[in-house]
Enzyme design. Structure first.
Site, short mmCIF file in Angstrom:
data_model
loop_
_atom_site.label_atom_id
_atom_site.label_comp_id
_atom_site.label_asym_id
_atom_site.label_seq_id
_atom_site.Cartn_x
_atom_site.Cartn_y
_atom_site.Cartn_z
N PRO A 15 0.85 -1.19 0.00
CA PRO A 15 0.00 0.00 0.00
C PRO A 15 0.89 1.24 0.00
O PRO A 15 1.76 1.38 0.87
CB PRO A 15 -0.80 -0.12 1.30
CG PRO A 15 -0.01 -1.05 2.16
CD PRO A 15 0.78 -1.94 1.26
N GLN A 68 -6.27 -1.59 3.18
CA GLN A 68 -5.48 -1.28 4.37
C GLN A 68 -6.15 -0.15 5.14
O GLN A 68 -6.44 0.91 4.57
CB GLN A 68 -4.04 -0.87 4.05
CG GLN A 68 -3.25 -0.71 5.34
CD GLN A 68 -1.82 -0.26 5.16
OE1 GLN A 68 -1.58 0.88 4.75
NE2 GLN A 68 -0.87 -1.13 5.47
N CYS A 98 3.21 2.99 9.30
CA CYS A 98 3.41 4.31 8.69
C CYS A 98 3.92 5.30 9.72
O CYS A 98 3.34 5.45 10.81
CB CYS A 98 2.10 4.82 8.10
SG CYS A 98 2.28 6.41 7.25
N LYS A 137 0.27 -5.10 9.09
CA LYS A 137 1.56 -4.70 8.53
C LYS A 137 2.26 -3.84 9.58
O LYS A 137 1.68 -2.87 10.09
CB LYS A 137 1.38 -3.90 7.24
CG LYS A 137 2.70 -3.55 6.56
CD LYS A 137 2.45 -2.93 5.17
CE LYS A 137 3.78 -2.74 4.43
NZ LYS A 137 4.58 -1.65 4.97
N ASN A 209 8.95 -7.01 3.89
CA ASN A 209 8.82 -5.79 3.10
C ASN A 209 10.04 -4.91 3.39
O ASN A 209 10.58 -4.92 4.49
CB ASN A 209 7.53 -5.07 3.49
CG ASN A 209 7.38 -3.69 2.85
OD1 ASN A 209 7.09 -2.72 3.53
ND2 ASN A 209 7.58 -3.58 1.55
N GLY A 211 13.12 -2.68 0.79
CA GLY A 211 14.36 -2.81 0.06
C GLY A 211 14.38 -3.84 -1.05
O GLY A 211 15.43 -4.05 -1.66
N GLY A 232 7.40 -2.62 -2.88
CA GLY A 232 6.82 -1.29 -2.92
C GLY A 232 7.24 -0.49 -4.13
O GLY A 232 6.77 -0.72 -5.24
N ARG A 233 8.16 0.43 -3.95
CA ARG A 233 8.48 1.41 -4.98
C ARG A 233 8.96 0.80 -6.28
O ARG A 233 8.64 1.30 -7.37
CB ARG A 233 9.52 2.40 -4.45
CG ARG A 233 8.94 3.42 -3.47
CD ARG A 233 10.02 4.15 -2.69
NE ARG A 233 10.69 3.27 -1.74
CZ ARG A 233 11.81 3.57 -1.11
NH1 ARG A 233 12.41 4.72 -1.36
NH2 ARG A 233 12.33 2.74 -0.23
#
Length: 337
Positions: A15, A68, A98, A137, A209, A211, A232-233
């Site tokens: 997310p 989420q 977050c 998460k 999650n 890297g 992710g990215r």
């Protein structure tokens, strides 16, 4: 017993605020039929008190898809979870990772790593309210906490509710002194701690999650015994590199997808979006990295980024941008995109 969602969670897309909206998820689903997709974080107050039900909108093609939630009030989170279930989401995930100031002020996100008993109460309330799976998460800790003490205690407390699936961002979150962006890069990764948690809690489905930048890296983590990997990215900026081969390589099913074919599959979706009053750029901004590293990638990005906002822009512009890729000569390494 392994569930279909356990299998889907072998590879998931994180997310990401302002990125993994419904248009992004639709694109990702065309690239991979199997990967578990997550929404941007939606706060329970926005749904329950704010009535922002449009935040729950998604396309049926997105399944399996998880919502989420951000929040720390068990009653409110239970109400939000019921809304998610009613809309057809396959899973509800609680954000305990977050680190933004806005999230801290609302007493949710990574700050909840300090309150595992509250997280357990929240998870239990959601589980009692819905039949879909409730997952968490989290980070490995925050600020000056010792992750080797905090993380196993957190997992044990929350797992006592019957929660079986956790995604662990393998970095601390520094709530003081680092920005959300810095929190994604500066705290060191501790993959070994996540591996240790899998050894300590073999009954839990644990995803890693943080890297992970390639499908090969994801596979390496799975080969070391983890149940899943969340990307992710890299999945956003180079979606084809992560997702096109995911189904055969991670799930042992299907075939490698072709990003050119996926662009053609996106055209009816784009046509419907524009016809209903949407802007082309709302969709194509998620497609800019589709040909990253390939001949014509620079022209593809330029045509879309410079023109998608213009009045009347629609599928024809996407076709023009695609021609720049399909007609591009094979370039030397220093000329590519």
């Amino acid at each position: 017993m392994k569930t279909p969602l356990d299998t889907a969670a072998r590879l998931s897309i994180a997310p990401m605020m302002d990125w993994t909206d419904r248009h992004c998820r639709y694109l990702h689903r065309l690239l991979s039929r199997e990967t578990l997709l997550y929404t941007e974080m939606v706060t329970s107050p926005a749904l329950v008190r704010g009535g922002a039900l449009h935040l729950l909108d998604f396309n049926e093609e997105e399944h399996p898809v998880a919502l989420q939630l951000g929040g720390s009030d068990p009653v409110e989170l239970a109400q939000a979870a019921k809304m998610a279930e009613a809309r057809g989401y396959d899973e509800v995930n609680l954000n305990c990772g977050c680190p933004s100031d806005r999230v801290q002020s609302g007493t949710f996100g990574a700050v909840l790593m300090r309150q595992s008993s509250l997280v357990a109460d929240c998870v239990k309330a959601m589980q009692d309210a819905v039949s879909v799976e409730v997952t968490v998460k989290c980070r490995i800790g925050v600020d000056d906490q010792d992750p080797h003490e905090v993380l196993p205690a957190f997992l044990e407390d929350v797992a006592a509710t019957g929660c079986n699936r956790f995604t662990i961002h393998a970095r601390k979150a520094w709530l003081q002194g680092l920005s959300p962006k810095e929190n994604r890069d500066i705290p060191p990764l501790d993959y070994d701690l996540v591996y240790a948690m899998k050894a300590r809690f073999p009954q839990l489905h644990l995803s890693l999650n943080g890297g992970v930048t390639s499908l090969a890296e994801a596979r390496a983590h799975l080969d070391k015994g983890l149940d899943g990997v969340m990307v992710g990215r890299s999945a956003y900026h180079q979606p084809a590199d992560i997702l096109c081969a995911a189904d055969p390589e991670i799930y042992g099913t299907g075939e490698i997808t072709d990003p050119v074919a996926v662009v053609h599959q996106m055209l009816p979706y784009i046509e419907a979006h524009v016809t209903n009053g949407g802007k082309l750029g709302q969709v194509t901004r998620h497609m800019l990295g589709l040909f990253a590293g390939k001949p014509g990638a620079r022209q593809w990005r330029r045509i879309l980024s410079e023109n998608a906002h213009k009045p009347g822009a629609g599928p024809d512009l996407v076709g023009e941008a695609l021609a720049a890729v399909t007609n591009a000569p094979v370039a030397s390494a220093r000329q590519v995109g």
